[in-house]
Scaffold this motif. Structure first.
Motif, PDB file in Angstrom:
ATOM      1  N   GLN A  54     -12.055   7.903  -4.325  1.00 13.10           N
ATOM      2  CA  GLN A  54     -12.032   6.502  -4.733  1.00 13.10           C
ATOM      3  C   GLN A  54     -10.739   5.823  -4.269  1.00 13.10           C
ATOM      4  OE1 GLN A  54     -12.719   6.943  -9.038  1.00 13.10           O
ATOM      5  NE2 GLN A  54     -14.647   5.841  -8.784  1.00 13.10           N
ATOM      6  N   LEU A  55      -9.630   6.545  -4.374  1.00 12.88           N
ATOM      7  CA  LEU A  55      -8.345   5.989  -3.966  1.00 12.88           C
ATOM      8  C   LEU A  55      -8.311   5.754  -2.460  1.00 12.88           C
ATOM      9  CD1 LEU A  55      -5.483   5.116  -4.631  1.00 12.88           C
ATOM     10  CD2 LEU A  55      -4.762   7.514  -4.440  1.00 12.88           C
ATOM     11  N   GLU A  56      -8.858   6.675  -1.696  1.00 16.23           N
ATOM     12  CA  GLU A  56      -8.912   6.508  -0.242  1.00 16.23           C
ATOM     13  C   GLU A  56      -9.709   5.257   0.121  1.00 16.23           C
ATOM     14  OE1 GLU A  56     -10.548  10.123   1.204  1.00 16.23           O
ATOM     15  OE2 GLU A  56      -8.756  11.330   0.798  1.00 16.23           O
ATOM     16  N   GLN A  57     -10.844   5.048  -0.567  1.00 15.76           N
ATOM     17  CA  GLN A  57     -11.665   3.872  -0.304  1.00 15.76           C
ATOM     18  C   GLN A  57     -10.934   2.594  -0.735  1.00 15.76           C
ATOM     19  OE1 GLN A  57     -14.734   3.704   1.302  1.00 15.76           O
ATOM     20  NE2 GLN A  57     -14.193   1.535   1.248  1.00 15.76           N
ATOM     21  N   ALA A  58     -10.227   2.684  -1.864  1.00 17.15           N
ATOM     22  CA  ALA A  58      -9.478   1.518  -2.349  1.00 17.15           C
ATOM     23  C   ALA A  58      -8.375   1.144  -1.363  1.00 17.15           C
ATOM     24  CB  ALA A  58      -8.884   1.807  -3.725  1.00 17.15           C
ATOM     25  N   HIS A  59      -7.711   2.143  -0.792  1.00 17.42           N
ATOM     26  CA  HIS A  59      -6.678   1.875   0.218  1.00 17.42           C
ATOM     27  C   HIS A  59      -7.300   1.222   1.453  1.00 17.42           C
ATOM     28  CE1 HIS A  59      -2.925   3.335  -1.363  1.00 17.42           C
ATOM     29  NE2 HIS A  59      -3.416   4.510  -1.660  1.00 17.42           N
ATOM     30  N   ALA A  60      -8.475   1.706   1.855  1.00 14.66           N
ATOM     31  CA  ALA A  60      -9.165   1.127   3.020  1.00 14.66           C
ATOM     32  C   ALA A  60      -9.557  -0.324   2.745  1.00 14.66           C
ATOM     33  CB  ALA A  60     -10.393   1.957   3.365  1.00 14.66           C
ATOM     34  N   ASP A  61     -10.081  -0.577   1.547  1.00 15.20           N
ATOM     35  CA  ASP A  61     -10.472  -1.942   1.180  1.00 15.20           C
ATOM     36  C   ASP A  61      -9.244  -2.863   1.148  1.00 15.20           C
ATOM     37  OD1 ASP A  61     -13.074  -1.089   0.937  1.00 15.20           O
ATOM     38  OD2 ASP A  61     -12.989  -0.858  -1.251  1.00 15.20           O
ATOM     39  N   LEU A  62      -8.153  -2.343   0.612  1.00 19.61           N
ATOM     40  CA  LEU A  62      -6.922  -3.146   0.535  1.00 19.61           C
ATOM     41  C   LEU A  62      -6.411  -3.476   1.934  1.00 19.61           C
ATOM     42  CD1 LEU A  62      -4.554  -4.419  -0.960  1.00 19.61           C
ATOM     43  CD2 LEU A  62      -3.498  -2.146  -1.109  1.00 19.61           C
ATOM     44  N   ALA A  63      -6.416  -2.482   2.824  1.00 21.57           N
ATOM     45  CA  ALA A  63      -5.937  -2.709   4.187  1.00 21.57           C
ATOM     46  C   ALA A  63      -6.802  -3.743   4.905  1.00 21.57           C
ATOM     47  CB  ALA A  63      -5.933  -1.394   4.960  1.00 21.57           C
ATOM     48  N   GLN A  64      -8.108  -3.654   4.705  1.00 21.61           N
ATOM     49  CA  GLN A  64      -9.024  -4.599   5.335  1.00 21.61           C
ATOM     50  C   GLN A  64      -8.791  -6.017   4.805  1.00 21.61           C
ATOM     51  OE1 GLN A  64     -13.153  -3.607   4.805  1.00 21.61           O
ATOM     52  NE2 GLN A  64     -13.876  -5.223   6.149  1.00 21.61           N
ATOM     53  N   THR A  65      -8.606  -6.135   3.498  1.00 26.09           N
ATOM     54  CA  THR A  65      -8.378  -7.447   2.901  1.00 26.09           C
ATOM     55  C   THR A  65      -7.037  -8.025   3.340  1.00 26.09           C
ATOM     56  OG1 THR A  65      -9.680  -6.810   0.956  1.00 26.09           O
ATOM     57  CG2 THR A  65      -8.231  -8.714   0.722  1.00 26.09           C
ATOM     58  N   GLU A  66      -6.010  -7.186   3.409  1.00 22.88           N
ATOM     59  CA  GLU A  66      -4.706  -7.650   3.854  1.00 22.88           C
ATOM     60  C   GLU A  66      -4.766  -8.150   5.296  1.00 22.88           C
ATOM     61  OE1 GLU A  66      -2.230  -4.274   3.114  1.00 22.88           O
ATOM     62  OE2 GLU A  66      -1.502  -5.083   1.199  1.00 22.88           O
ATOM     63  N   HIS A  67      -5.534  -7.431   6.132  1.00 20.00           N
ATOM     64  CA  HIS A  67      -5.688  -7.851   7.531  1.00 20.00           C
ATOM     65  C   HIS A  67      -6.393  -9.205   7.605  1.00 20.00           C
ATOM     66  CE1 HIS A  67      -6.201  -7.528  11.847  1.00 20.00           C
ATOM     67  NE2 HIS A  67      -7.498  -7.758  11.714  1.00 20.00           N
ATOM     68  N   VAL A 195      -5.839   0.187  -6.823  1.00 19.84           N
ATOM     69  CA  VAL A 195      -5.060   1.291  -6.254  1.00 19.84           C
ATOM     70  C   VAL A 195      -4.063   1.820  -7.281  1.00 19.84           C
ATOM     71  CG1 VAL A 195      -3.263   1.860  -4.564  1.00 19.84           C
ATOM     72  CG2 VAL A 195      -5.306   0.623  -3.848  1.00 19.84           C
ATOM     73  N   GLN A 196      -3.369   0.916  -7.953  1.00 15.72           N
ATOM     74  CA  GLN A 196      -2.378   1.323  -8.957  1.00 15.72           C
ATOM     75  C   GLN A 196      -3.034   2.109 -10.096  1.00 15.72           C
ATOM     76  OE1 GLN A 196      -0.161  -1.923 -10.600  1.00 15.72           O
ATOM     77  NE2 GLN A 196       1.179  -0.634 -11.813  1.00 15.72           N
ATOM     78  N   THR A 197      -4.203   1.641 -10.539  1.00 14.25           N
ATOM     79  CA  THR A 197      -4.916   2.323 -11.617  1.00 14.25           C
ATOM     80  C   THR A 197      -5.333   3.727 -11.192  1.00 14.25           C
ATOM     81  OG1 THR A 197      -5.756   0.234 -12.514  1.00 14.25           O
ATOM     82  CG2 THR A 197      -6.936   2.244 -13.117  1.00 14.25           C
ATOM     83  N   LEU A 198      -5.855   3.855  -9.968  1.00 13.74           N
ATOM     84  CA  LEU A 198      -6.310   5.155  -9.473  1.00 13.74           C
ATOM     85  C   LEU A 198      -5.139   6.104  -9.269  1.00 13.74           C
ATOM     86  CD1 LEU A 198      -9.033   3.987  -6.927  1.00 13.74           C
ATOM     87  CD2 LEU A 198      -9.405   5.144  -9.114  1.00 13.74           C
ATOM     88  N   VAL A 199      -4.008   5.584  -8.819  1.00 14.55           N
ATOM     89  CA  VAL A 199      -2.813   6.427  -8.656  1.00 14.55           C
ATOM     90  C   VAL A 199      -2.379   6.976 -10.007  1.00 14.55           C
ATOM     91  CG1 VAL A 199      -0.348   6.384  -8.096  1.00 14.55           C
ATOM     92  CG2 VAL A 199      -1.998   5.331  -6.538  1.00 14.55           C
ATOM     93  N   GLN A 200      -2.408   6.137 -11.024  1.00 17.12           N
ATOM     94  CA  GLN A 200      -2.042   6.585 -12.370  1.00 17.12           C
ATOM     95  C   GLN A 200      -3.015   7.636 -12.879  1.00 17.12           C
ATOM     96  OE1 GLN A 200      -1.967   2.878 -14.533  1.00 17.12           O
ATOM     97  NE2 GLN A 200       0.113   2.362 -13.889  1.00 17.12           N
TER      98      GLN A 200
END
Length: 226
Positions: A54-67, A195-200
Motif C-alpha cells: 500500500q505504501l509503495e502504491q501511495a508513493h507512486a500516486d504521490l509522485a504522479q500527482t506532484e508531477h 503516506v505518513q499514515t502508512l509509514v506510522q
C-alpha cells in the motif's frame, strides 16, 4: 539374586523412562503458547507486507500527482508570462498609435466601448501616461481625427478588439488551469497524509513483530533434551 537383579534393572529403566518423559515435558512446557505466538507473528508479517505494498502504491500516486501539479504550475507561469508580454506589446502599439487611440476613446467609438473592463483600464492607463496635452487635443478633434485617418483608426480598433478577445481567453484559461492546480494540490496533500499514515503503521508493525519474535525466543524449548 537373579530375580532381585532383574527387578532392579527394570526399576532403573522405568525411572529413566519417566525421567526422560518428564524432562521433555519440562523443557518444552511453553509449546502451545509458543505456537500461538508464532501464528500471531505470521499474521503480523502478512499484514506488514500488505501495508508495504500500500505504501509503495501511495508513493507512486504521490509522485504522479506532484508531477501533474508541477506541470500545471508551469502552465500557470506560462500563461501569466504570456499576458505580461501581450500587455507589453499593447503598450508599444499604443505608443505608436496614441493619437488614433485617444481619438477613439474621446469619441466613445464602439471599438473602445466593446472592450472588456480590464482591457479598457489598460488602454486608459497607457493613454494617460504623459499624454495630457494629446488627450485635450483628442477631445477637441474627437471623431474628426478618424475621418482623416480612417485606416489607422480602423487598424487600432481591430487591434484592440483582438487584444481584448485574446486577453479574455487567456484569463479564462488561466482560471481553469489554476483551479486544476488547486485540486491537484489538495490531492497531493491527501496522498502525503496517506503516506505518513502508512509509514506510522509500518513502524508500529515492525515493533509488534520484534516483540513477537522476542516472545517466541523466550518460549522456545530449552535444555539438553530439546
Amino acid at each position: 539374586m537373579t530375580l532381585t537383579r532383574a527387578i532392579t534393572v527394570y526399576f532403573i529403566k522405568g525411572v529413566l523412562a519417566a525421567g526422560l518423559i518428564l524432562g521433555l515435558a519440562a523443557c518444552d512446557q511453553h509449546k502451545a503458547e509458543r505456537e500461538q505466538a508464532q501464528t500471531e507473528l505470521n499474521q503480523q508479517q502478512s499484514e506488514h507486507s500488505h501495508v508495504q505494498r500500500q505504501l509503495e502504491q501511495a508513493h507512486a500516486d504521490l509522485a504522479q500527482t506532484e508531477h501533474a501539479h508541477a506541470e500545471q504550475q508551469e502552465r500557470v507561469s506560462a500563461l501569466k508570462s504570456e499576458q505580461v508580454q501581450r500587455s507589453a506589446r499593447l503598450t508599444e502599439y499604443l505608443g505608436v498609435h496614441k493619437a488614433a487611440a485617444l481619438a477613439l476613446a474621446a469619441s466613445g467609438a464602439g471599438a473602445i466601448t466593446a472592450l472588456d473592463d480590464e482591457t479598457r483600464q489598460s488602454v486608459d492607463r497607457e493613454l494617460g501616461q504623459g499624454a495630457s496635452g494629446m488627450a485635450v487635443m483628442a477631445g477637441i478633434v474627437g471623431a474628426g481625427y478618424c475621418i482623416f485617418n480612417m485606416g489607422e483608426c480602423a487598424e487600432v480598433g481591430s487591434y484592440l478588439a483582438s487584444y481584448s478577445m485574446e486577453r479574455s481567453a487567456n484569463h479564462e484559461h488561466l482560471q481553469q488551469v489554476q483551479a486544476l492546480s488547486q485540486q491537484l494540490a489538495q490531492s497531493r496533500a491527501g496522498h502525503q497524509e496517506t503516506v505518513q499514515t502508512l509509514v506510522q503503521r509500518l513502524d508500529t508493525s515492525r515493533a509488534a513483530m520484534s516483540d513477537g519474535e522476542s516472545r517466541i525466543a523466550q518460549l522456545r524449548c530449552k535444555g539438553p533434551l530439546c
